[in-house]
Design a protein around this motif. Structure first.
Motif, PDB file in Angstrom:
ATOM      1  N   TYR A   6     -48.681   3.013 -52.246  1.00 27.60           N
ATOM      2  CA  TYR A   6     -50.119   2.963 -51.917  1.00 27.60           C
ATOM      3  C   TYR A   6     -50.962   3.187 -53.168  1.00 27.60           C
ATOM      4  CZ  TYR A   6     -48.598   3.515 -47.084  1.00 27.60           C
ATOM      5  OH  TYR A   6     -48.000   3.338 -45.862  1.00 27.60           O
ATOM      6  N   LEU A   7     -52.192   2.704 -53.130  1.00 28.34           N
ATOM      7  CA  LEU A   7     -53.162   2.924 -54.206  1.00 28.34           C
ATOM      8  C   LEU A   7     -54.380   3.570 -53.564  1.00 28.34           C
ATOM      9  CD1 LEU A   7     -54.058   2.144 -57.204  1.00 28.34           C
ATOM     10  CD2 LEU A   7     -55.104   0.133 -56.156  1.00 28.34           C
ATOM     11  N   MET A   8     -54.767   4.762 -54.067  1.00 28.06           N
ATOM     12  CA  MET A   8     -55.912   5.470 -53.475  1.00 28.06           C
ATOM     13  C   MET A   8     -56.681   6.195 -54.559  1.00 28.06           C
ATOM     14  SD  MET A   8     -54.776   7.500 -50.077  1.00 28.06           S
ATOM     15  CE  MET A   8     -53.842   6.602 -48.858  1.00 28.06           C
ATOM     16  N   SER A   9     -57.946   6.432 -54.325  1.00 22.96           N
ATOM     17  CA  SER A   9     -58.714   7.254 -55.267  1.00 22.96           C
ATOM     18  C   SER A   9     -58.222   8.697 -55.104  1.00 22.96           C
ATOM     19  CB  SER A   9     -60.205   7.167 -54.966  1.00 22.96           C
ATOM     20  OG  SER A   9     -60.455   7.787 -53.724  1.00 22.96           O
ATOM     21  N   GLU A  10     -58.436   9.510 -56.153  1.00 25.00           N
ATOM     22  CA  GLU A  10     -58.030  10.924 -56.107  1.00 25.00           C
ATOM     23  C   GLU A  10     -58.659  11.603 -54.886  1.00 25.00           C
ATOM     24  OE1 GLU A  10     -56.454  12.964 -58.571  1.00 25.00           O
ATOM     25  OE2 GLU A  10     -56.271  11.599 -60.262  1.00 25.00           O
ATOM     26  N   GLU A  11     -59.959  11.267 -54.634  1.00 27.64           N
ATOM     27  CA  GLU A  11     -60.684  11.923 -53.542  1.00 27.64           C
ATOM     28  C   GLU A  11     -60.068  11.566 -52.188  1.00 27.64           C
ATOM     29  OE1 GLU A  11     -62.270   9.967 -55.846  1.00 27.64           O
ATOM     30  OE2 GLU A  11     -62.800  11.698 -57.077  1.00 27.64           O
ATOM     31  N   GLU A  12     -59.779  10.261 -52.043  1.00 29.08           N
ATOM     32  CA  GLU A  12     -59.218   9.803 -50.765  1.00 29.08           C
ATOM     33  C   GLU A  12     -57.849  10.461 -50.526  1.00 29.08           C
ATOM     34  OE1 GLU A  12     -58.556   5.559 -48.432  1.00 29.08           O
ATOM     35  OE2 GLU A  12     -58.736   5.556 -50.611  1.00 29.08           O
ATOM     36  N   LEU A  13     -57.034  10.482 -51.590  1.00 26.97           N
ATOM     37  CA  LEU A  13     -55.706  11.091 -51.461  1.00 26.97           C
ATOM     38  C   LEU A  13     -55.838  12.592 -51.193  1.00 26.97           C
ATOM     39  CD1 LEU A  13     -52.640  10.971 -51.620  1.00 26.97           C
ATOM     40  CD2 LEU A  13     -52.796  11.130 -54.105  1.00 26.97           C
ATOM     41  N   GLY A  14     -56.808  13.231 -51.909  1.00 22.71           N
ATOM     42  CA  GLY A  14     -57.043  14.671 -51.723  1.00 22.71           C
ATOM     43  C   GLY A  14     -57.389  14.985 -50.281  1.00 22.71           C
ATOM     44  N   SER A  15     -58.317  14.201 -49.686  1.00 24.13           N
ATOM     45  CA  SER A  15     -58.703  14.544 -48.316  1.00 24.13           C
ATOM     46  C   SER A  15     -57.597  14.194 -47.329  1.00 24.13           C
ATOM     47  CB  SER A  15     -60.055  13.927 -47.923  1.00 24.13           C
ATOM     48  OG  SER A  15     -60.012  12.564 -48.106  1.00 24.13           O
ATOM     49  N   LEU A  16     -56.799  13.165 -47.653  1.00 23.08           N
ATOM     50  CA  LEU A  16     -55.667  12.837 -46.788  1.00 23.08           C
ATOM     51  C   LEU A  16     -54.647  13.973 -46.798  1.00 23.08           C
ATOM     52  CD1 LEU A  16     -54.217  10.689 -45.053  1.00 23.08           C
ATOM     53  CD2 LEU A  16     -53.247   9.763 -47.143  1.00 23.08           C
ATOM     54  N   LEU A  17     -54.383  14.492 -48.011  1.00 24.09           N
ATOM     55  CA  LEU A  17     -53.412  15.587 -48.123  1.00 24.09           C
ATOM     56  C   LEU A  17     -53.932  16.872 -47.475  1.00 24.09           C
ATOM     57  CD1 LEU A  17     -52.100  14.953 -51.736  1.00 24.09           C
ATOM     58  CD2 LEU A  17     -50.704  15.005 -49.677  1.00 24.09           C
ATOM     59  N   ALA A  18     -55.250  17.027 -47.510  1.00 22.81           N
ATOM     60  CA  ALA A  18     -55.818  18.228 -46.878  1.00 22.81           C
ATOM     61  C   ALA A  18     -55.707  18.132 -45.360  1.00 22.81           C
ATOM     62  CB  ALA A  18     -57.274  18.395 -47.304  1.00 22.81           C
ATOM     63  N   SER A  19     -55.710  16.884 -44.822  1.00 20.48           N
ATOM     64  CA  SER A  19     -55.651  16.748 -43.361  1.00 20.48           C
ATOM     65  C   SER A  19     -54.212  16.728 -42.847  1.00 20.48           C
ATOM     66  CB  SER A  19     -56.388  15.488 -42.915  1.00 20.48           C
ATOM     67  OG  SER A  19     -55.709  14.354 -43.403  1.00 20.48           O
ATOM     68  N   ARG A  20     -53.291  16.202 -43.625  1.00 21.59           N
ATOM     69  CA  ARG A  20     -51.863  16.255 -43.230  1.00 21.59           C
ATOM     70  C   ARG A  20     -51.030  16.313 -44.503  1.00 21.59           C
ATOM     71  NH1 ARG A  20     -50.748   9.867 -41.942  1.00 21.59           N
ATOM     72  NH2 ARG A  20     -52.912   9.341 -41.937  1.00 21.59           N
ATOM     73  N   SER A  21     -50.089  17.235 -44.518  1.00 21.82           N
ATOM     74  CA  SER A  21     -49.301  17.392 -45.730  1.00 21.82           C
ATOM     75  C   SER A  21     -48.051  16.527 -45.637  1.00 21.82           C
ATOM     76  CB  SER A  21     -48.984  18.881 -45.875  1.00 21.82           C
ATOM     77  OG  SER A  21     -47.675  19.071 -46.231  1.00 21.82           O
ATOM     78  N   PHE A  22     -47.767  15.776 -46.697  1.00 22.60           N
ATOM     79  CA  PHE A  22     -46.548  14.955 -46.717  1.00 22.60           C
ATOM     80  C   PHE A  22     -46.075  14.859 -48.164  1.00 22.60           C
ATOM     81  CE2 PHE A  22     -50.291  12.303 -47.035  1.00 22.60           C
ATOM     82  CZ  PHE A  22     -50.023  11.504 -48.135  1.00 22.60           C
ATOM     83  N   PRO A  41     -44.071   5.194 -43.695  1.00 23.28           N
ATOM     84  CA  PRO A  41     -45.391   4.555 -43.824  1.00 23.28           C
ATOM     85  C   PRO A  41     -46.506   5.493 -43.365  1.00 23.28           C
ATOM     86  CG  PRO A  41     -44.113   3.560 -42.037  1.00 23.28           C
ATOM     87  CD  PRO A  41     -43.190   4.532 -42.733  1.00 23.28           C
ATOM     88  N   LEU A  42     -47.659   5.407 -44.035  1.00 24.11           N
ATOM     89  CA  LEU A  42     -48.797   6.248 -43.661  1.00 24.11           C
ATOM     90  C   LEU A  42     -49.601   5.513 -42.598  1.00 24.11           C
ATOM     91  CD1 LEU A  42     -50.020   7.398 -47.196  1.00 24.11           C
ATOM     92  CD2 LEU A  42     -48.753   8.757 -45.512  1.00 24.11           C
ATOM     93  N   LYS A  43     -49.690   6.126 -41.424  1.00 25.62           N
ATOM     94  CA  LYS A  43     -50.406   5.476 -40.312  1.00 25.62           C
ATOM     95  C   LYS A  43     -51.855   5.232 -40.698  1.00 25.62           C
ATOM     96  CE  LYS A  43     -48.003   6.517 -36.109  1.00 25.62           C
ATOM     97  NZ  LYS A  43     -47.745   7.558 -35.182  1.00 25.62           N
ATOM     98  N   GLY A  44     -52.334   4.019 -40.458  1.00 23.96           N
ATOM     99  CA  GLY A  44     -53.734   3.718 -40.708  1.00 23.96           C
ATOM    100  C   GLY A  44     -54.010   3.258 -42.135  1.00 23.96           C
ATOM    101  N   LEU A  72     -55.544  24.806 -53.114  1.00 22.59           N
ATOM    102  CA  LEU A  72     -54.321  24.595 -52.328  1.00 22.59           C
ATOM    103  C   LEU A  72     -53.243  23.991 -53.221  1.00 22.59           C
ATOM    104  CD1 LEU A  72     -55.965  22.833 -49.261  1.00 22.59           C
ATOM    105  CD2 LEU A  72     -55.305  25.248 -49.436  1.00 22.59           C
ATOM    106  N   VAL A  73     -52.023  24.452 -53.053  1.00 23.87           N
ATOM    107  CA  VAL A  73     -50.894  23.855 -53.768  1.00 23.87           C
ATOM    108  C   VAL A  73     -49.894  23.401 -52.714  1.00 23.87           C
ATOM    109  CG1 VAL A  73     -49.115  24.186 -55.512  1.00 23.87           C
ATOM    110  CG2 VAL A  73     -51.247  25.478 -55.665  1.00 23.87           C
ATOM    111  N   ILE A  74     -49.669  22.096 -52.683  1.00 24.99           N
ATOM    112  CA  ILE A  74     -48.765  21.544 -51.665  1.00 24.99           C
ATOM    113  C   ILE A  74     -47.457  21.199 -52.362  1.00 24.99           C
ATOM    114  CG2 ILE A  74     -48.405  19.644 -50.031  1.00 24.99           C
ATOM    115  CD1 ILE A  74     -51.869  20.000 -50.739  1.00 24.99           C
ATOM    116  N   MET A  75     -46.359  21.746 -51.835  1.00 21.01           N
ATOM    117  CA  MET A  75     -45.084  21.447 -52.472  1.00 21.01           C
ATOM    118  C   MET A  75     -43.970  21.279 -51.459  1.00 21.01           C
ATOM    119  SD  MET A  75     -44.119  24.910 -54.381  1.00 21.01           S
ATOM    120  CE  MET A  75     -45.731  25.471 -54.859  1.00 21.01           C
ATOM    121  N   PRO A  76     -42.986  20.467 -51.836  1.00 17.77           N
ATOM    122  CA  PRO A  76     -41.882  20.243 -50.895  1.00 17.77           C
ATOM    123  C   PRO A  76     -41.026  21.492 -50.760  1.00 17.77           C
ATOM    124  CG  PRO A  76     -41.453  19.143 -52.976  1.00 17.77           C
ATOM    125  CD  PRO A  76     -42.826  19.709 -53.073  1.00 17.77           C
ATOM    126  N   PRO A  77     -40.290  21.610 -49.643  1.00 14.08           N
ATOM    127  CA  PRO A  77     -39.598  22.869 -49.346  1.00 14.08           C
ATOM    128  C   PRO A  77     -38.456  23.212 -50.297  1.00 14.08           C
ATOM    129  CG  PRO A  77     -39.126  21.194 -47.697  1.00 14.08           C
ATOM    130  CD  PRO A  77     -40.180  20.630 -48.562  1.00 14.08           C
TER     131      PRO A  77
END
Ligand SMILES: C[S@@+](CC[C@H](N)C(=O)[O-])C[C@H]1O[C@@H](n2cnc3c(N)ncnc32)[C@H](O)[C@@H]1O
Length: 246
Positions: A6-22, A41-44, A72-77
């Motif tokens: 995927y190609l996204m702006s930092e802001e778009e990716l930031g808000s996506l990550l804030a709404s669901r972590s993956f 695949p990312l829904k939507g 926030l720091v999001i990291m894999p388990p």
């Protein structure tokens, strides 16, 4: 396996990550936008492309995070977070001598080992030893501020580490593993005492350049300590020694 790019702006990716972590793999950046891959695949969202990649789990894992969004720091388990409060004591993980000690510790530590951290500073090595499954861990330092900071960082990471103001010559106990990130001038004085404090192996770090390394190896030889591994980063060295019995 399939990778969805995927190609996204930092802001778009930031808000996506804030709404669901993956978990995601950052593949590059283009005109302020982030190119990243995910394995579901990312829904939507419509991917730039879908590609087949070899199922190499190791490199697959290495590509992930951490991802920072504000505080926030999001990291894999499979990452192991370590909290170190900035203070006056040495040991944030940025200096090569600490990094070499951490690498060596990771390789040498066996579950349940008792560990002595000489010159504990912030307590980073002691805390990591405990997080990696060590049994009893003692951190000593000649500096009272370091002892206090070691205690604080152990609390912060919710691990039990004993922290004490002491020099190696004042200890009577022995430990499976010893780690000492000091400097050559201190090893000249302390090595005979350090030798008495470990049963299986010791990691000696804080050595700069080949000349210092040679002198440390000579000091080890004089103490009947066998160097079996040398670690290097940016001309800094750490040496792992056994006591010749293992
Ligand atoms: C380079 S820092 C290492 C801090 C931390 N262990 C790390 O790896 O980032 C060395 C520490 O050793 C302590 N130190 C110096 N001489 C010592 C000695 N003879 N015995 C115990 N600690 C000593 C210093 O006060 C300092 O906190």
């Amino acid at each position: 396996m399939r990778r969805y790019v995927y190609l996204m702006s930092e802001e778009e990716l930031g808000s996506l990550l804030a709404s669901r972590s993956f978990p995601l793999e950052v593949l590059g950046r283009e005109k302020g936008k982030v190119i990243f891959g995910v394995y579901e695949p990312l829904k939507g969202y419509r991917p730039l492309r879908v590609e087949e990649v070899p199922e190499d789990w190791r490199s697959w894992r290495e590509g992930f995070g951490p991802v920072e969004v504000e505080d926030l720091v999001i990291m894999p388990p499979w990452k192991l977070p370590v909290f170190i409060k900035p203070g006056t004591a040495f040991g944030t993980g940025l200096h090569p001598t600490t990094r070499l000690s951490l690498k060596a510790l990771r390789e040498s530590l066996r579950r349940g080992d008792s560990v002595l951290d000489v010159g504990t500073g912030s307590g980073i090595l002691a805390v990591v030893a405990k997080l990696l499954g060590a049994g009893r861990v003692l951190g000593i330092d000649v500096c009272p501020d370091a002892v206090r900071e070691c205690r604080e960082n152990a609390e912060l990471n919710r691990v039990e580490v004993e922290c004490r103001e002491a020099k190696p010559s004042q200890l009577k106990e022995t430990f499976d593993l010893l780690v000492a990130n000091l400097e050559l001038s201190i090893f000249r004085e302390e090595l005979p005492f350090l030798k008495r404090l470990f049963r299986r192996e010791a990691i000696l770090s804080g050595i700069y350049g080949k000349e210092e390394l040679e002198e440390l190896l000579e000091l080890c030889k004089q103490q009947d300590l066998e160097a079996d591994r040398i670690y290097e980063e940016e001309n800094w060295f750490a040496v792992r020694v056994g006591d010749g019995r293992t």
